[in-house]
Write an enzyme that holds these catalytic residues in place. Structure first.
Site, short mmCIF file in Angstrom:
data_model
loop_
_atom_site.label_atom_id
_atom_site.label_comp_id
_atom_site.label_asym_id
_atom_site.label_seq_id
_atom_site.Cartn_x
_atom_site.Cartn_y
_atom_site.Cartn_z
N ARG A 146 0.82 -1.24 0.00
CA ARG A 146 0.00 0.00 0.00
C ARG A 146 0.84 1.27 0.00
NH1 ARG A 146 -3.01 -3.12 3.81
NH2 ARG A 146 -4.73 -4.14 2.74
N LYS A 168 2.77 11.34 -11.78
CA LYS A 168 1.91 10.47 -12.59
C LYS A 168 2.66 9.17 -12.80
CE LYS A 168 -1.00 13.64 -15.24
NZ LYS A 168 -1.35 14.14 -16.59
N GLU A 210 9.46 18.08 -25.39
CA GLU A 210 8.78 18.43 -24.13
C GLU A 210 9.36 19.74 -23.56
OE1 GLU A 210 6.12 16.88 -23.23
OE2 GLU A 210 6.26 14.77 -23.81
N LYS A 252 7.19 23.00 -14.69
CA LYS A 252 6.33 21.85 -14.35
C LYS A 252 6.02 21.84 -12.86
CE LYS A 252 4.99 17.22 -14.99
NZ LYS A 252 5.04 15.96 -15.70
N GLU A 262 -4.68 17.28 -11.74
CA GLU A 262 -5.22 17.67 -13.05
C GLU A 262 -6.72 17.91 -13.02
OE1 GLU A 262 -3.15 15.90 -16.41
OE2 GLU A 262 -4.96 16.12 -17.60
N ARG A 266 -3.31 21.67 -14.88
CA ARG A 266 -2.27 20.71 -15.27
C ARG A 266 -2.46 20.21 -16.70
NH1 ARG A 266 0.64 15.90 -11.71
NH2 ARG A 266 1.91 15.13 -13.42
N ASN A 270 -0.33 19.00 -21.51
CA ASN A 270 -0.61 18.07 -22.60
C ASN A 270 -0.73 18.76 -23.95
OD1 ASN A 270 -0.64 15.65 -21.14
ND2 ASN A 270 -2.66 16.17 -20.31
N HIS A 273 -0.51 16.79 -27.21
CA HIS A 273 -0.66 15.38 -26.89
C HIS A 273 -1.92 14.75 -27.47
CE1 HIS A 273 2.66 16.33 -24.28
NE2 HIS A 273 2.69 15.14 -23.74
N HIS A 277 -0.91 11.61 -29.27
CA HIS A 277 -1.31 10.26 -28.83
C HIS A 277 -1.99 9.51 -29.97
CE1 HIS A 277 -1.24 11.19 -24.22
NE2 HIS A 277 -0.10 10.68 -24.65
N HIS A 290 7.31 8.91 -28.37
CA HIS A 290 6.32 9.81 -27.76
C HIS A 290 6.66 11.29 -28.05
CE1 HIS A 290 3.49 11.40 -24.82
NE2 HIS A 290 4.48 12.04 -24.23
P1 NAD Z 1 12.05 5.26 -22.50
O1 NAD Z 1 11.89 5.13 -21.06
O2 NAD Z 1 11.54 4.15 -23.35
O3 NAD Z 1 13.58 5.50 -22.83
C1 NAD Z 1 13.97 5.65 -24.17
C2 NAD Z 1 15.11 4.71 -24.56
O4 NAD Z 1 16.34 5.26 -24.08
C3 NAD Z 1 15.03 3.33 -23.96
O5 NAD Z 1 15.49 2.39 -24.89
C4 NAD Z 1 15.99 3.42 -22.78
O6 NAD Z 1 16.48 2.16 -22.39
C5 NAD Z 1 17.06 4.29 -23.33
N1 NAD Z 1 17.83 5.04 -22.36
C6 NAD Z 1 17.38 5.64 -21.24
N2 NAD Z 1 18.36 6.38 -20.69
C7 NAD Z 1 19.45 6.20 -21.45
C8 NAD Z 1 20.77 6.72 -21.38
N3 NAD Z 1 21.12 7.61 -20.46
N4 NAD Z 1 21.66 6.32 -22.32
C9 NAD Z 1 21.27 5.47 -23.30
N5 NAD Z 1 20.03 4.97 -23.43
C10 NAD Z 1 19.13 5.35 -22.52
O7 NAD Z 1 11.35 6.59 -23.06
P2 NAD Z 1 11.14 8.05 -22.44
O8 NAD Z 1 10.99 8.93 -23.61
O9 NAD Z 1 12.13 8.35 -21.41
O10 NAD Z 1 9.74 7.92 -21.69
C11 NAD Z 1 8.56 7.65 -22.40
C12 NAD Z 1 7.53 7.17 -21.40
O11 NAD Z 1 7.29 8.21 -20.47
C13 NAD Z 1 6.20 6.81 -22.02
O12 NAD Z 1 5.77 5.58 -21.48
C14 NAD Z 1 5.28 7.93 -21.57
O13 NAD Z 1 3.94 7.49 -21.42
C15 NAD Z 1 5.89 8.31 -20.26
N6 NAD Z 1 5.59 9.69 -19.85
C16 NAD Z 1 5.13 9.87 -18.60
C17 NAD Z 1 4.87 11.14 -18.13
C18 NAD Z 1 4.43 11.35 -16.71
O14 NAD Z 1 4.07 12.48 -16.35
N7 NAD Z 1 4.50 10.33 -15.87
C19 NAD Z 1 5.10 12.26 -18.95
C20 NAD Z 1 5.60 12.03 -20.25
C21 NAD Z 1 5.84 10.74 -20.69
N1 GLY Z 2 3.15 15.03 -18.71
C1 GLY Z 2 1.91 15.63 -18.33
C2 GLY Z 2 1.72 15.72 -16.88
O1 GLY Z 2 2.58 15.37 -16.10
O2 GLY Z 2 0.69 16.15 -16.45
#
Ligand code: NAD
Ligand code: GLY
Length: 386
Positions: A146, A168, A210, A252, A262, A266, A270, A273, A277, A290
């Site tokens: 939990r 998130k 971003e 942010k 949100e 917030r 997006n 997005h 998306h 993304h």
């Molecule tokens: P990712 O986590 O897939 O990383 C991208 C690639 O880079 C992967 O292959 C990873 O292994 C590699 N990598 C990571 N760090 C590295 C480094 N320092 N050197 C070499 N390779 C490296 O992609 P991302 O763009 O970081 O994240 C995308 C995800 O984030 C999506 O699932 C999206 O939904 C999520 N997201 C969440 C929020 C939120 O607010 N929580 C906001 C935006 C995106």
């Molecule tokens: N990436 C959008 C949010 O964190 O709200």
């Protein structure tokens, strides 16, 4: 057309001047004000492997580093050594790499590791990776017994400026992206700028999308700065990256501090997005990153804002040029107008099938609106989706 929420201008700390001569090695903390869930985002060089970076975080008998098969070999041991003095055992689990693995099966493997090693409710989870690892680790931390503490150690630019900040967390469902999750804040975010040097170029560009986003939605002075430094950012200049990460996190943190869950404001984060998306889902996750889809989606969002009479053509051209210079696509894939509309209806902001768009009310201020179908179709056609 109805104005659903016209977000007020975000009250932000003034952007600092261009820090061309400021060493990225100086650690700078941004604070996110969330009462008893407030935390610091530490930004600087050589942070990940220093024990001092983690001072003040909960100590416990067990820590689990959650990473993946790409990032763990690069940085896992460095983080493990830095944490060794804080925890009796520091475990590491390597998840398979990729968005396609952001699911229940992978999440369960984190719980398996915790349970097999008798991890208790004081165990601290460390997310070492990009947004995929960060979102899954945060969700695992929210669920395990939990709720256990977790720390974000983001290693992609996108994760440093967006996904690791704000709480998130979640996983994908076969029928929708990020459909299962929780708001659950980390105890700290550690943005070590050095790790960005090993990022593949496409991933760097995805993170720049971003960063660019924060300009039109909240701070046109930052947009001007990004325009002037885009080549330095693409070339991974440490001082430029440091400033971009810090200013993005400040914006942010301000937005999340005002609207953690949100209920209104917030949603401006997006921008791009809704279109983005739909592109990601329409092409199949992974075809476009993304950030690539968000880059193109922002161009489409700017065109929609122009057609709604909110911004002028030179603004749209400026944004398009910047997205292009960041190495991102500005023309939509030919998914077809009907398919794009169908996919946009699945967006989490939609209500009763009505699509909502983040639009630029004026450069530096965003809001959420519905738009006449004919205008949306015009934008989709103009941007190449037909
Ligand atoms: P990712 O986590 O897939 O990383 C991208 C690639 O880079 C992967 O292959 C990873 O292994 C590699 N990598 C990571 N760090 C590295 C480094 N320092 N050197 C070499 N390779 C490296 O992609 P991302 O763009 O970081 O994240 C995308 C995800 O984030 C999506 O699932 C999206 O939904 C999520 N997201 C969440 C929020 C939120 O607010 N929580 C906001 C935006 C995106
Ligand atoms: N990436 C959008 C949010 O964190 O709200």
């Amino acid at each position: 057309m109805s104005i659903l929420s016209s977000a007020p201008a975000v009250a932000l700390a003034a952007a600092s001047a261009v820090p061309a001569d400021v060493s990225a090695s100086v650690r700078q903390d941004v604070h996110i004000e969330l009462g008893d869930r407030a935390y610091a985002i530490a930004i600087g060089s050589d942070l990940l492997g220093q024990a001092a970076t983690y001072e003040g975080l909960p100590t416990s008998s067990t820590a689990l580093i959650v990473s993946n098969t790409t990032v763990a070999p690069l940085y896992g041991e460095r983080l493990r050594l830095a944490l060794a003095g804080r925890h009796r055992q520091v475990l590491l689990v390597e998840l398979p790499d990729g968005e396609v693995h952001k699911n229940w099966t992978t999440l369960n493997s984190i719980f398996d590791t915790l349970l097999v090693h008798g991890a208790d409710r004081k165990t601290v989870l460390y997310a070492l990776g990009g947004g995929v690892v960060g979102d899954m680790t945060g969700f695992a931390a929210a669920c395990y017994m939990r709720g256990v503490p977790f720390v974000q150690v983001p290693t992609t630019l996108l994760a440093q400026v967006d996904s690791s900040v704000g709480g998130k967390t979640g996983i994908n469902h076969p029928l929708g992206k990020n459909m299962l999750g929780a708001f659950y804040q980390p105890q700290r975010v550690v943005c070590d700028l050095d790790v960005l040097q090993t990022l593949p170029p496409r991933e760097l560009s995805a993170g720049l999308a971003e960063i660019i986003k924060y300009g039109p939605i909240a701070d046109m002075a930052f947009f001007d700065w990004i325009e002037a430094h885009i080549d330095a950012l693409v070339a991974r200049d440490p001082a430029a990256l440091g400033h971009a990460v810090r200013r993005s996190c400040e914006i942010k943190a301000d937005v999340v501090g005002q609207d953690e869950r949100e209920s209104g404001l917030r949603a401006i984060l997006n921008f791009g997005h809704t279109f983005g998306h739909a592109i990601e889902a329409g092409l199949g996750y992974g075809a476009w990153l993304h950030g690539e889809a968000v880059g193109c989606g922002m161009v489409m969002g700017a065109h929609l804002s122009q057609r709604l009479g909110l911004v002028d053509a030179p603004f749209v051209a400026r944004l398009t040029r910047l997205v292009e210079r960041a190495g991102l696509p500005v023309t939509a894939p030919k998914l077809g107008v009907e398919r794009m509309v169908e996919l946009m209806r699945l967006d989490k902001k939609s209500e009763a099938g009505e699509i909502k768009f983040v639009v630029i009310e004026e450069p530096g201020r965003a809001g959420v609106r519905t738009a006449p179908h004919a205008l949306v179709v015009e934008v989709l056609r103009h941007c190449g989706a037909a």
